[in-house]
Scaffold this active site. Structure first.
Site, mmCIF file in Angstrom:
data_model
loop_
_atom_site.group_PDB
_atom_site.id
_atom_site.type_symbol
_atom_site.label_atom_id
_atom_site.label_comp_id
_atom_site.label_asym_id
_atom_site.label_seq_id
_atom_site.Cartn_x
_atom_site.Cartn_y
_atom_site.Cartn_z
ATOM 1 N N ILE A 298 48.510 35.749 45.101
ATOM 2 C CA ILE A 298 48.956 35.751 43.605
ATOM 3 C C ILE A 298 47.936 36.855 43.026
ATOM 4 C CG2 ILE A 298 49.245 34.529 41.290
ATOM 5 C CD1 ILE A 298 50.934 33.776 43.776
ATOM 6 N N PRO B 186 46.164 39.234 39.859
ATOM 7 C CA PRO B 186 46.180 39.370 38.320
ATOM 8 C C PRO B 186 46.110 40.598 37.567
ATOM 9 C CG PRO B 186 43.902 39.708 39.551
ATOM 10 C CD PRO B 186 44.974 39.239 40.500
ATOM 11 N N THR C 218 44.602 41.826 35.322
ATOM 12 C CA THR C 218 43.117 42.643 35.204
ATOM 13 C C THR C 218 42.551 43.487 36.117
ATOM 14 O OG1 THR C 218 42.025 40.419 35.773
ATOM 15 C CG2 THR C 218 42.357 40.953 33.505
ATOM 16 N N ASN C 219 42.845 42.983 37.478
ATOM 17 C CA ASN C 219 42.473 43.890 38.716
ATOM 18 C C ASN C 219 43.659 43.950 39.669
ATOM 19 O OD1 ASN C 219 39.524 43.758 37.786
ATOM 20 N ND2 ASN C 219 39.830 41.610 38.131
ATOM 21 N N CYS D 196 35.943 38.782 36.085
ATOM 22 C CA CYS D 196 35.723 37.478 35.608
ATOM 23 C C CYS D 196 34.114 37.595 35.655
ATOM 24 C CB CYS D 196 36.482 36.547 36.112
ATOM 25 S SG CYS D 196 36.286 36.822 38.442
ATOM 26 N N LEU E 123 36.543 35.387 43.946
ATOM 27 C CA LEU E 123 35.135 34.650 44.074
ATOM 28 C C LEU E 123 35.406 32.979 43.900
ATOM 29 C CD1 LEU E 123 33.222 36.965 41.623
ATOM 30 C CD2 LEU E 123 33.699 37.271 44.028
#
Length: 511
Positions: free
Chosen positions: A114, A116, A118-119, A250, A419
């Site tokens: 999965i 994101p 954002t990245n 994050c 992370l």
């Protein structure tokens, strides 16, 4: 999405998983040398396209800074490759000749990834490389706002891997993504592991899928500026970190906590580095923009520049503004500046004592960042060690940029774009996820100790039964001997002695 398109998405996902499964069954027989050549080819190809992919990501998502995305893509490709290139991931990976224990690596199988918004490219490259390194197949569900750039990154990795000898289909993706397809991918019978990097909802769905899963948690990261810090250097690092890719990592700092005796100096340096301090009226406007609903972040500000965010709030700021800051005293879901913002916005908290600074950091973490990271600037080693022992986080970044340091860019932490937050954040691990987390490790152990196993003693019931049985046998023996004696004759003592001797012998034989 219409019912027809949704069905098409589901069917496509199933086909991709089937192809990935077939490819993985072939790939799992590859040697370490062959695997390493494939990983290097994919990493080199992705590294070469780092800027191009960064530009694509910004254009498609409208988030971040292309040059900063390039750096993240380089971390996800070259830095990750360098960190895993020498690891054994095939066959016997460790042998303890003294204790005679052998460890053997085995892949999970098909992994669901999965990604994101954002990245989108750096995370895709990272997951592709660690999957290839461990002879797993990877099937990715891109974020709906980052489909094209995510697939472009995956395609670069796949083509390079196949060129180096990997089977077709070892990396796959859902082209027409949908929530239903993503959820079914995570629950698919041929998926053995989920790598979930994204919003809380998807991470929770991954954990509730019934599959093993690595997820992440939110990163409401406090940064504490201790009175011993070199303020000018510290503030520059914090501003550079907070504005890196407009705050989309994050692990980026989310709230400043500063000792009162260096507060004015800190404010001065923040202004020198492009920070704009909002007045009370501007603060109220910004609060409504950050969180229109209490506790919920407005996605429209994520990854945007300080100037654009100010404009969205109806606030006029200088064109060179890098950060928007307010002085804050409260922490809570209904305090917009205190939640994770993923943008260049800071609350500034003043600590009147060291104990108050620790309390403020803990309250910020408890609001929504437990388990993730904490940033600390100090020249006193005992302060750093105390924070490391008392704060409920998986990473403490000392005297560095938190955003880049947490992913391994400025520290010796394992380079990673996923992370873990440990049990503090509801995750299974607190590690920076890497190749070793995608392996089943079998252990073969030889016997090295001799042990004597005592015979089982009779239980009380067994003893009682045995006594009853022996008693019955004795009665029968005595009866049979007595019957042989003529009642008319006088009993000879010798006969009695022989009788007793015979009974004892037979009794002993039965015990």
């Amino acid at each position: 999405m219409s019912i027809e398109k949704n069905q098409q998405s589901l069917e496509k996902m199933r086909m991709v998983v089937q192809k990935a499964k077939e490819a993985q069954l072939i790939y799992q027989s590859f040697s370490q040398e062959a695997v390493d050549a494939i990983v290097k080819s994919a990493a080199d190809a992705a590294f070469a396209k780092a800027l191009e992919l960064g530009v694509m990501a910004v254009e498609e998502t409208g988030m971040g800074v292309a040059e900063h995305k390039k750096i993240k893509n380089e971390v996800g490709s070259k830095a990750v490759y360098e960190s895993i290139k020498d690891e054994k991931t095939v066959g016997i990976i460790k042998e303890d000749r003294v204790n005679k224990v052998v460890e053997v690596a085995d892949p999970f199988g098909v992994i669901a990834g999965i990604i994101p918004t954002t990245n989108p490219t750096s995370t895709a490259i990272f997951k592709a490389l660690i999957s290839l390194k461990t002879r797993n197949a990877l099937v990715v569900s891109p974020h709906r706002r980052a489909v094209n750039c995510t697939i472009a990154a995956l395609r670069i990795c796949l083509e390079a891997a196949v060129k180096a000898g990997a089977p077709e289909g070892i990396i796959g993706w859902i082209e027409k993504t949908s929530l239903a397809a993503t959820e079914e991918l995570m629950m698919h019978r041929d998926v053995q592991l989920i790598l979930a990097t994204g919003g809380g909802g998807l991470v929770r769905a991954a954990y509730s899928s019934g599959k093993p899963a690595y997820g992440v948690g939110p990163g409401n990261v406090p940064v504490y500026i201790h009175r011993s810090a070199k303020v000018a250097k510290t503030v520059k690092m914090i501003v550079d970190s907070k504005t890196f890719d407009n705050g989309t990592i994050c692990a980026t700092e989310q709230a400043i906590v500063v000792d009162r005796n260096i507060k004015e100096m800190t404010i001065r340096e923040l202004k020198n580095n492009g920070a704009y301090f909002l007045n009370e009226e501007e603060k109220r406007k910004m609060e409504k923009l950050i969180s229109p609903t209490p506790g919920k972040l407005n996605p429209e500000i994520v990854g945007q520049s300080a100037v654009k965010i100010a404009s969205l709030a109806g606030i006029s700021v200088p064109r060179d503004t890098r950060l928007l800051i307010v002085e804050e005293t409260k922490i809570g879901k209904d305090i917009p500046f205190s939640i994770e913002k993923l943008s260049p916005i800071f609350p500034l908290y003043t600590a009147n004592s060291y104990e108050e600074a620790k309390d403020l950091c803990l309250r910020i973490l408890n609001l929504g960042g437990r388990g993730h990271s904490l940033s600390l600037h100090t020249n006193e080693d005992n302060v750093a060690k105390e924070f490391a022992q008392t704060m409920p986080v998986s990473r403490i970044l000392v005297n560095t940029l938190s955003s880049i340091g947490a992913v391994g860019g400025t520290t010796a932490l394992m380079p990673s774009l996923t992370l873990g937050c440990g049990s503090y954040g509801g995750n299974i691990t607190s590690d920076n996820i890497t190749a070793r987390h995608l392996l089943n490790v079998k252990k073969m152990a030889y016997g090295i100790k001799e042990i004597s196993i005592p015979k089982q003693s009779l239980s009380s019931n067994q003893t009682l039964n045995s006594q009853n049985e022996n008693g019955q046998q004795i009665d029968e023996i005595v009866k049979s001997v007595v019957e042989k004696i003529d009642p008319k004759q006088e009993i000879d003592p010798k006969i009695i002695a022989e009788l007793v001797s015979e009974v004892i012998k037979k009794y002993q034989m039965n015990v």
